[in-house]
Design a protein around this motif. Structure first.
Motif, PDB file in Angstrom:
ATOM      1  N   VAL B 176       0.844  -1.206   0.000  1.00 18.41           N
ATOM      2  CA  VAL B 176       0.000   0.000   0.000  1.00 18.41           C
ATOM      3  C   VAL B 176       0.875   1.251   0.000  1.00 18.41           C
ATOM      4  O   VAL B 176       0.715   2.160  -0.814  1.00 18.41           O
ATOM      5  N   ARG B 177       1.834   1.256   0.918  1.00 21.46           N
ATOM      6  CA  ARG B 177       2.680   2.431   1.099  1.00 21.46           C
ATOM      7  C   ARG B 177       3.454   2.766  -0.158  1.00 21.46           C
ATOM      8  O   ARG B 177       3.499   3.925  -0.589  1.00 21.46           O
ATOM      9  N   LEU B 178       4.076   1.768  -0.762  1.00 18.15           N
ATOM     10  CA  LEU B 178       4.922   2.060  -1.916  1.00 18.15           C
ATOM     11  C   LEU B 178       4.081   2.357  -3.165  1.00 18.15           C
ATOM     12  O   LEU B 178       4.518   3.092  -4.038  1.00 18.15           O
ATOM     13  N   THR B 179       2.873   1.801  -3.232  1.00 17.94           N
ATOM     14  CA  THR B 179       1.993   2.194  -4.338  1.00 17.94           C
ATOM     15  C   THR B 179       1.625   3.666  -4.204  1.00 17.94           C
ATOM     16  O   THR B 179       1.705   4.443  -5.165  1.00 17.94           O
ATOM     17  N   GLU B 180       1.261   4.081  -2.984  1.00 18.20           N
ATOM     18  CA  GLU B 180       0.916   5.494  -2.760  1.00 18.20           C
ATOM     19  C   GLU B 180       2.112   6.390  -3.074  1.00 18.20           C
ATOM     20  O   GLU B 180       2.001   7.368  -3.810  1.00 18.20           O
ATOM     21  N   LEU B 181       3.261   6.013  -2.528  1.00 22.68           N
ATOM     22  CA  LEU B 181       4.471   6.811  -2.744  1.00 22.68           C
ATOM     23  C   LEU B 181       4.785   6.924  -4.236  1.00 22.68           C
ATOM     24  O   LEU B 181       5.038   8.019  -4.756  1.00 22.68           O
ATOM     25  N   GLY B 182       4.747   5.792  -4.921  1.00 22.91           N
ATOM     26  CA  GLY B 182       5.076   5.789  -6.351  1.00 22.91           C
ATOM     27  C   GLY B 182       4.173   6.722  -7.131  1.00 22.91           C
ATOM     28  O   GLY B 182       4.634   7.480  -7.988  1.00 22.91           O
ATOM     29  N   ILE B 183       2.895   6.699  -6.844  1.00 28.62           N
ATOM     30  CA  ILE B 183       1.960   7.544  -7.589  1.00 28.62           C
ATOM     31  C   ILE B 183       2.141   9.004  -7.216  1.00 28.62           C
ATOM     32  O   ILE B 183       2.106   9.887  -8.068  1.00 28.62           O
ATOM     33  N   ARG B 184       2.398   9.258  -5.937  1.00 21.46           N
ATOM     34  CA  ARG B 184       2.619  10.652  -5.537  1.00 21.46           C
ATOM     35  C   ARG B 184       3.896  11.225  -6.121  1.00 21.46           C
ATOM     36  O   ARG B 184       4.028  12.427  -6.292  1.00 21.46           O
ATOM     37  N   GLN B 185       4.863  10.355  -6.384  1.00 21.88           N
ATOM     38  CA  GLN B 185       6.146  10.824  -6.907  1.00 21.88           C
ATOM     39  C   GLN B 185       6.100  11.175  -8.396  1.00 21.88           C
ATOM     40  O   GLN B 185       7.034  11.776  -8.909  1.00 21.88           O
ATOM     41  N   VAL B 186       5.074  10.778  -9.085  1.00 17.52           N
ATOM     42  CA  VAL B 186       5.009  11.050 -10.523  1.00 17.52           C
ATOM     43  C   VAL B 186       5.012  12.567 -10.744  1.00 17.52           C
ATOM     44  O   VAL B 186       4.289  13.302 -10.071  1.00 17.52           O
ATOM     45  N   ASP B 187       5.867  13.007 -11.652  1.00 19.65           N
ATOM     46  CA  ASP B 187       6.006  14.427 -11.966  1.00 19.65           C
ATOM     47  C   ASP B 187       4.633  15.054 -12.224  1.00 19.65           C
ATOM     48  O   ASP B 187       3.919  14.626 -13.128  1.00 19.65           O
ATOM     49  N   PRO B 188       4.257  16.063 -11.420  1.00 20.21           N
ATOM     50  CA  PRO B 188       2.916  16.651 -11.593  1.00 20.21           C
ATOM     51  C   PRO B 188       2.684  17.204 -13.002  1.00 20.21           C
ATOM     52  O   PRO B 188       1.558  17.248 -13.476  1.00 20.21           O
ATOM     53  N   GLU B 189       3.772  17.605 -13.673  1.00 20.54           N
ATOM     54  CA  GLU B 189       3.614  18.127 -15.033  1.00 20.54           C
ATOM     55  C   GLU B 189       3.089  17.048 -15.989  1.00 20.54           C
ATOM     56  O   GLU B 189       2.346  17.339 -16.921  1.00 20.54           O
ATOM     57  N   GLY B 207      -2.789   5.204 -17.736  1.00 24.16           N
ATOM     58  CA  GLY B 207      -1.817   5.396 -18.810  1.00 24.16           C
ATOM     59  C   GLY B 207      -0.583   6.176 -18.391  1.00 24.16           C
ATOM     60  O   GLY B 207       0.455   6.095 -19.045  1.00 24.16           O
ATOM     61  N   ILE B 208      -0.685   6.976 -17.334  1.00 25.91           N
ATOM     62  CA  ILE B 208       0.442   7.838 -16.971  1.00 25.91           C
ATOM     63  C   ILE B 208       0.935   7.531 -15.556  1.00 25.91           C
ATOM     64  O   ILE B 208       2.071   7.131 -15.359  1.00 25.91           O
ATOM     65  N   GLN B 209       0.039   7.704 -14.557  1.00 20.48           N
ATOM     66  CA  GLN B 209       0.506   7.611 -13.181  1.00 20.48           C
ATOM     67  C   GLN B 209       0.994   6.215 -12.814  1.00 20.48           C
ATOM     68  O   GLN B 209       2.073   6.046 -12.262  1.00 20.48           O
ATOM     69  N   PHE B 210       0.171   5.200 -13.136  1.00 19.36           N
ATOM     70  CA  PHE B 210       0.541   3.861 -12.689  1.00 19.36           C
ATOM     71  C   PHE B 210       1.794   3.341 -13.388  1.00 19.36           C
ATOM     72  O   PHE B 210       2.711   2.852 -12.719  1.00 19.36           O
TER      73      PHE B 210
END
Lengths: 399, 300
Positions: B176-189, B207-210
């Motif tokens: 759970v934690r690393l899935t959340e972290l990974g998605i939050r880390q995606v460049d907001p741009e 298509g982008i975040q995951f």
């Protein structure tokens, strides 16, 4: 109908943002709002962008320009005001309708390219079409076409990571072009690139715009870039638009000291055109007049050469003092053989920087030609040099 | 009232409350608990039977082949030596037990990830959910693992289901934690680019975040597998089968021979699974894309 029309756009961040708008209306400053935890990013911005125009919003970081551009495609919802895209107020749209506007009307190019690293250049360029639901072969064909326009069709199979910065941003541009929207938003699109590449990209953008007639809203903090690209420029400061005008209007008639101090450093030679510095010719010689008349006009006006024009002011050439004197001595009655036609000419739109070469070749003033080769003005050498000195530097001299 | 004792505090029967909750569930959620039991038992037994149906030497070759493909021949060689070592050690049934542990780990890890990924996505996209989920995950991960065995024993008594459920609960948090972290880390741009082209939220996620979060999610999968393996041994205590059984046999009989051989088999499985799954992360499209490639230099 303008492509984009913004009326009284406010964007305030923080809790109770609407209250911030009311307070700004009542004359509260940005700073007093900030003390209450409200950030007024855009204040009362109104402008319109016509179809096929390049409209540049220029301002330093924190001036609110990036926020403003995001209200145009609804990535940020304005706190107050209306934003019309082709007459449709997008601030009232449902999320679904707003997505449709972004899909079909407006695409965007980002400062740091925002290419998807796990997709090929071709797939990146095709992204907008994928969102539209085009099948793969159709969208890849269109993406290829867009990549060809920016000169990257050979790279369609590569990953963005294999491309240089300038190439990546061309992919970003191709992605926006492939989407086939008539409006392009460009958010500091060239700011992350090297200066030389930046210039190349600007030229390419201007070419593409002329070919495709897109409406472009371009954000930059670089005034030279703004002046080179923009048909019109909006200057932003502290969330407000302080002046909207053509490059020349802003250079020659800055709305306030802030704009004036800004434009002081601009490379005027690249921005100003012949039209803005030319003077009306003091004296002209009609093509049907004779050497005696020419001699008289030269003596009266203390000039060593005269431009010869036809009745409808089409430039025929120039006669010089020596030739005229000789003709008068020989009793010649017309100008036959006297008119020199091998003279440099420029047009109204020639940039000042390009005038110097022409000026060096010519002995007297440079003739400026308008439509159908009509003489519309002249640029004496002294005028050319004066035009380059700014009002700011004149003040420094007098101080 | 004295500061030297805490007699003034009311007695809070927290444990009793848990007990009541578990009893209530046992009395009222019988059918659900039975379905879970059936499903997990079927999955686990089926996979165990399959792994033990393949002749051991063929299995070694298959696993070594997979290792070579994912990481390289050196890892493949390690796999051959390690797995043959398990078969060569004299403790009875060590290989079938190892395969059973393997099945338990796979079933537990897959179910843990199936639960963890949506929860992680929810936590990444919603601040309130994230603030609720985080302490729950902390609780799940720091609660001594044995404690989970107790309610599971209530529900399903001894057997693989008890071990599996305790394992899933214990191993899920890093997923759970690393899935959340990974998605939050995606460049907001990147996400903004998706929005700017009018993509709906789900399409941006898929298509982008995951995909961009994939390397971090893979690190989560690796963690989940490692925790599963450690828990699977503990689960041997409640008759879940696998390498936990010879380990406890060794402990209860003070039989160092059995205990050390079973322990070594666990180490081999752990190293194999860890290196294998961490290499899977490097094989994701994003990780590949971020590596400089020789081909670019040649064509540039």
């Amino acid at each position: 109908m303008p492509a984009i029309k913004a009326e009284g756009i406010y964007k305030v961040f923080g809790r109770n943002a609407e209250r911030g708008v009311a307070r700004l209306h009542n004359g509260d400053s940005r700073e007093t709002l900030r003390a209450d935890g409200l950030t007024a990013a855009v204040i009362d911005a109104s402008f319109q962008v016509d179809d096929g125009e390049i409209f540049v919003v220029m301002g330093l970081s924190g001036s609110g320009k990036s926020t403003l551009i995001r209200t145009v495609n609804g990535l940020l919802e304005p706190t107050a005001g209306s934003m019309q895209v082709h007459g449709q107020d997008i601030t009232t749209l449902s999320p679904k309708a707003l997505r449709a506007v972004r899909r079909d009307r407006i695409s965007m190019v980002f400062q740091h390219f925002a290419l998807f690293p796990h997709r090929t250049v071709g797939e990146n360029a095709a992204y907008g079409l994928k969102v539209r639901g085009l099948n793969r072969s159709d969208r890849m064909a269109k993406a290829d076409e867009a990549l060809r326009m920016v000169g990257l069709d050979k790279w369609a199979g590569s990953l963005p990571g294999e491309l240089s910065g300038g190439m990546r941003q061309r992919v970003g541009l191709a992605r926006a072009l492939a989407a086939g929207t008539d409006i392009l938003l460009m958010d500091e699109a060239f700011s992350a690139l090297d200066p030389l590449i930046r210039r190349e990209m600007r030229d390419q953008l201007i070419d593409l715009q002329q070919q495709l007639g897109k409406t472009i809203l371009f954000i930059t903090h670089d005034l030279n870039e703004a002046m080179q690209l923009g048909d019109r420029i909006a200057m932003m400061r502290d969330g407000r638009i302080v002046q909207i005008g053509t490059a020349e209007e802003i250079l020659n008639d800055p709305a306030n000291d802030y704009v004036a101090s800004f434009v002081q450093d601009v490379d005027r030679a690249r921005v100003l055109t012949a039209e803005s510095v030319m003077e009306p010719p003091a004296v002209l010689l009609g093509a049907d007049q004779g050497p005696r008349m020419a001699h008289k006009l030269m003596r009266e006006n203390q000039v060593s050469q005269l431009f010869v024009v036809s009745r409808d002011r089409v430039l025929r050439g120039v006669v010089t003092e020596d030739d005229v004197a000789a003709a008068v001595q020989h009793g010649q009655s017309d100008l036959a053989g006297l008119i020199r036609t091998d003279i440099p000419t420029v047009t109204e739109g020639t940039a000042l920087a390009d005038l110097f070469g022409e000026s060096a070749e010519s002995r007297g003033a440079l003739p400026v030609l308008g439509e159908r080769d009509r003489l519309v003005g002249v640029i004496p050498r002294v005028t050319l040099l004066n035009a380059l000195s700014t009002k700011g530097s004149e003040q420094e001299v007098t101080q | 009232m004295s500061l030297w004792n805490s007699d003034f505090l009311p007695t809070l029967n927290v444990g009793q409350w848990f007990n009541n909750v578990v009893s209530w569930m046992n009395d009222n959620l019988g059918p659900l608990l039975n379905v879970i039991d059936d499903a997990l038992t079927t999955l686990n037994d089926g996979l165990t039977d399959f792994l033990n149906w393949v002749p051991p030497l063929i299995m070694v070759l298959l696993l070594a082949g997979l290792g070579t493909w994912v990481r390289g021949w050196l890892f493949g060689l390690f796999a051959v030596i390690g797995l043959l070592l398990i078969q060569a050690m004299p403790t009875a049934d060590l290989w079938p037990e190892a395969m059973e542990s393997f099945a338990l780990v796979l079933v537990a890890a897959v179910i843990a990830m199936i639960l963890a990924i949506p929860i992680g996505i929810l936590a990444a996209s919603n601040g309130i959910a994230s603030r609720i989920i985080r302490p729950v995950m902390d609780l799940m991960q720091t609660m001594p693992a044995y404690v989970y065995l107790v309610p599971a024993l209530f529900f399903w008594s001894v057997g693989p289901t008890t071990g599996l459920v305790a394992t899933i609960v214990f191993a899920m948090p890093p997923g759970v934690r690393l899935t959340e972290l990974g998605i939050r880390q995606v460049d907001p741009e990147m996400v903004e680019a998706g929005h700017a082209f009018g993509a709906p939220r789900r399409q941006i996620l898929r298509g982008i975040q995951f995909p961009l979060a994939m390397p971090t999610v893979m690190a989560g999968i690796n963690q989940v597998i490692m925790l599963s393996l450690s828990m699977v041994v503990i689960a041997g205590l409640v008759g879940s089968g696998g390498l936990g059984e010879p380990v406890y046999q060794g402990i209860s009989n003070l039989d160092l021979v059995t205990a050390s051989e079973a322990g070594l088999a666990v180490v081999v499985l752990a190293i194999y699974l860890d290196r294998l799954t961490s290499a899977f992360g490097d094989k994701s499209a994003v990780a590949r894309a971020s590596r400089p490639r020789k081909k670019a230099a040649a064509t540039a």
